[in-house]
Scaffold this active site. Sequence first.
Site, PDB file in Angstrom:
ATOM      1  N   ASP A   1      -4.752  57.492   8.101  1.00  0.00           N
ATOM      2  CA  ASP A   1      -5.572  56.460   7.464  1.00  0.00           C
ATOM      3  C   ASP A   1      -5.412  56.585   5.959  1.00  0.00           C
ATOM      4  OD1 ASP A   1      -7.411  54.517   6.840  1.00  0.00           O
ATOM      5  OD2 ASP A   1      -9.156  55.688   7.401  1.00  0.00           O
TER       6      ASP A   1
ATOM      7  N   GLU B   1      -9.030  50.799  -0.651  1.00  0.00           N
ATOM      8  CA  GLU B   1      -9.486  50.133   0.573  1.00  0.00           C
ATOM      9  C   GLU B   1     -10.749  50.786   1.086  1.00  0.00           C
ATOM     10  OE1 GLU B   1     -10.043  49.493   4.876  1.00  0.00           O
ATOM     11  OE2 GLU B   1      -9.686  51.381   3.844  1.00  0.00           O
ATOM     12  N   GLU B   2     -10.802  52.114   1.007  1.00  0.00           N
ATOM     13  CA  GLU B   2     -11.918  52.838   1.609  1.00  0.00           C
ATOM     14  C   GLU B   2     -13.251  52.526   0.935  1.00  0.00           C
ATOM     15  OE1 GLU B   2     -11.729  54.146   4.337  1.00  0.00           O
ATOM     16  OE2 GLU B   2      -9.747  55.001   4.680  1.00  0.00           O
TER      17      GLU B   2
END
Lengths: 477, 477
Positions: free
Chosen positions: B308, B342-343
């Site tokens: 991820d 993104e996180e």
Amino acid sequence: MHLKPIKMAVGHRPLCLQSFPVLFWTCSLLLLGCGCVPMQRDMAKEVASYTDVANQIIKLVLSGSAQKRSYERLSNFTDAIGNRVSGSHNLELAIAYMYNAMSQDGLDVHLEPVKVPHWVRGEEGAEMVLPRPKTLAMLGLGSSVGTPPEGIEAEVVVVSSFEDLKSRGANVSGRIVVFNQPFVSYGETVAYRAFGASEAAKLGAVAALIRSVTPVSINSPHTGVQDYQEGVRRIPAACITVEDAQLMARMAARGQRVVVRLNMGAKTLPDADSFNTVAEIRGWQHPEQVVVLSGHLDSWDVGQGAMDDGGGAIISWEALSVIKDLGLRPRRTLRAVLWTAEEQGGVGAQQYYQRHKANISNFDLVMESDLGTFAPVALQFTGSPAAQKVMQEVVQLLAPLNTTRLEPHGEGTDIGPWMQAGVPGASLHVEDDRYFWFHHSEGDTMSVQSPGAMDRCSALWAVVAYVVADLQDMLPR
Amino acid sequence: MHLKPIKMAVGHRPLCLQSFPVLFWTCSLLLLGCGCVPMQRDMAKEVASYTDVANQIIKLVLSGSAQKRSYERLSNFTDAIGNRVSGSHNLELAIAYMYNAMSQDGLDVHLEPVKVPHWVRGEEGAEMVLPRPKTLAMLGLGSSVGTPPEGIEAEVVVVSSFEDLKSRGANVSGRIVVFNQPFVSYGETVAYRAFGASEAAKLGAVAALIRSVTPVSINSPHTGVQDYQEGVRRIPAACITVEDAQLMARMAARGQRVVVRLNMGAKTLPDADSFNTVAEIRGWQHPEQVVVLSGHLDSWDVGQGAMDDGGGAIISWEALSVIKDLGLRPRRTLRAVLWTAEEQGGVGAQQYYQRHKANISNFDLVMESDLGTFAPVALQFTGSPAAQKVMQEVVQLLAPLNTTRLEPHGEGTDIGPWMQAGVPGASLHVEDDRYFWFHHSEGDTMSVQSPGAMDRCSALWAVVAYVVADLQDMLPR
């Protein structure tokens, strides 16, 4: 201490009928080994006569007043105490807890003193310094020496096997050896944890970091005991995670220089006082003859020791509770032994064997559960062919549990001395495919246990122990 | 920067034939929606004409010079950099690394500036003080405030749901709320991580500890972002392990008083400068029209961010590499975008959308891989029925990968804004049953990746992107 009076079980055979199968069974023994039909039929008949009592035991545990009690007892115990490594205050607390709990349960409890190793972990940590800084999750291995207070900082050599280690020859001297062996099976792969330090030290290594012995990791280090070889320099030994071992292996394969700093405050103190905890229901006819049910009370100093081996200890207690609750009392003595210092190599069990081996002819069966108390699938058994025939019939009583399989090779560190001396031994085969995910790690907690599975283990344990302890004769050797 | 000259692929259709299917395809669009056989046949025929080139791509990746390259690139990258949270120096290093690597690979690379959140974890720790001392493995949640320097020590109230929390009413005030919600699915259960702190604060809680959102744990904490609700007091929020949440739940259920001490040095610094990293193969006919392939370059500050979403970023680069290696150049531009932050809620992607949305009519397809790069099982797609018909044909080209299934609903935080505005979107469905075991934890490392699975993802990604970018017409909206 004395056994409290035990009431008769409803539906159990009255005492006056308990000598009924003696003649058949004695005749059977005389015919032992000839494979005659009468022996098999009579023995089978005697065992089958326990169907009702086995069903009562199973019913009490699976849907009666003992339902979920094994899980409750285990969680009450491990939540209260936590882990309990050999020599620790927690292990003393655990022994006192179980002594009290089993006494309050109405069992005849006593403690047998044992001297146990007292290894303490101390402060510890590891960091990869080059090629980039990274904390390495680690756990020092039991019996390891510590590092000097300033730690050890050295370049790493990563090896994938003992052969690979030897092929590095002079390149190992002054280095920290990282063992990145693949996981094949616990039995095979644990050799790296057990012997990695001394093998590395023979080539001049200053420390050994061993990839944790597990098929699945979430960056989880797993500890365990390791053995220094006599005459070889003792170097610090710790386990690291699968992930970090593989990381350093990739880096080394790229030709990168990998440097690690290791700090371990581990030390071994003088042996400590501990105890095997023993609870009994004394046999009404042959109290000197015993069936031992057992698990070990100590654990590693991580997690809760719920799976290894709180579960095994609790179902051994629970089996006696269930038999007592039903008012049953077998011919022979049922003895639950909660071993101490198993993780240091069956230390408590070895001292127990030395203390009691003169009485070996009275040990009917030794049972140990130390592979988890997940859903049971079979009983593992070591004994003579004649004893196997009896046990083959006994496991048929487990039909309501759907575990009527008898497998060869009972196992257990603690019952090993007895089995090697010829005493029949039994252990519990459970759905253990996840056992080594959690083994000796912070993940060995109540979260891996389930009440239903533990009930099934306890019911199995109780039926097998009771029936063997109540048969007319001891298991043939 | 300029695109290097690209050689013709052996076996690819010469340019002079590339306008051949125009007439059929244009006619097909005129007939769109009537379900006429000619439209379907002609579109199918055009897509099927890519069978040879699709096979070349797949062969190059599965058994040719690109074999295992995706894994090698990902491990070189994540081993060198490690994790890379928004605002960190590591994320700067990661962007520079990928800029250089993709430039050296011969792609047209540029950076687009983005302002990103800069949350830092600081020193942190948690300990259960009562009923017995126990270290709690924990990770503060992204955006959380810290505790005062002396920490917060308070009695715990354990709840199993938001409803349970509300039912505690006044008992929550001054307490630390432990959310011990069961894991149902990530999508459903993550609400506790996201909103737990504010919901607890509304009732006067002083901190929130949320059980990690995972179906499997080896005492593993999983971090992630959390959202404070406007107007609600901001209290420290961290995740703890499944095991410790269940332990405290059992203790509380027994009526035991559970007290926890929490220390978190977390703070949010001013927004930092970062970049989306963009690499292109410019289209020969319609360079202004683009197919976006993407993954995000940032991660959480644990593990390696391999799964991820290093994998998604790498296969988006790799797809362009493979197409370049084969000397292919599609009609439209292929654009790999490696998102930043993104996180923290798709921050880089949102700014990208704002910067480029005026050109939305030229966005043909947006693709994102952010659910792992394990073995692919299907392409997920959101688009009009007409676009679905095209994509249904495109996935038939993936027959050598055995992934010819088109599933509804493309997804991805970063491509969301485009899909909401009507641009067709695609994502990768992989064998992700273990994804959440490692997600946002120290277990998200190269150890969960396999070269073969990544090759299959890259091949799929390259075929789909190339063919869509080279069809006569953009996907119908």
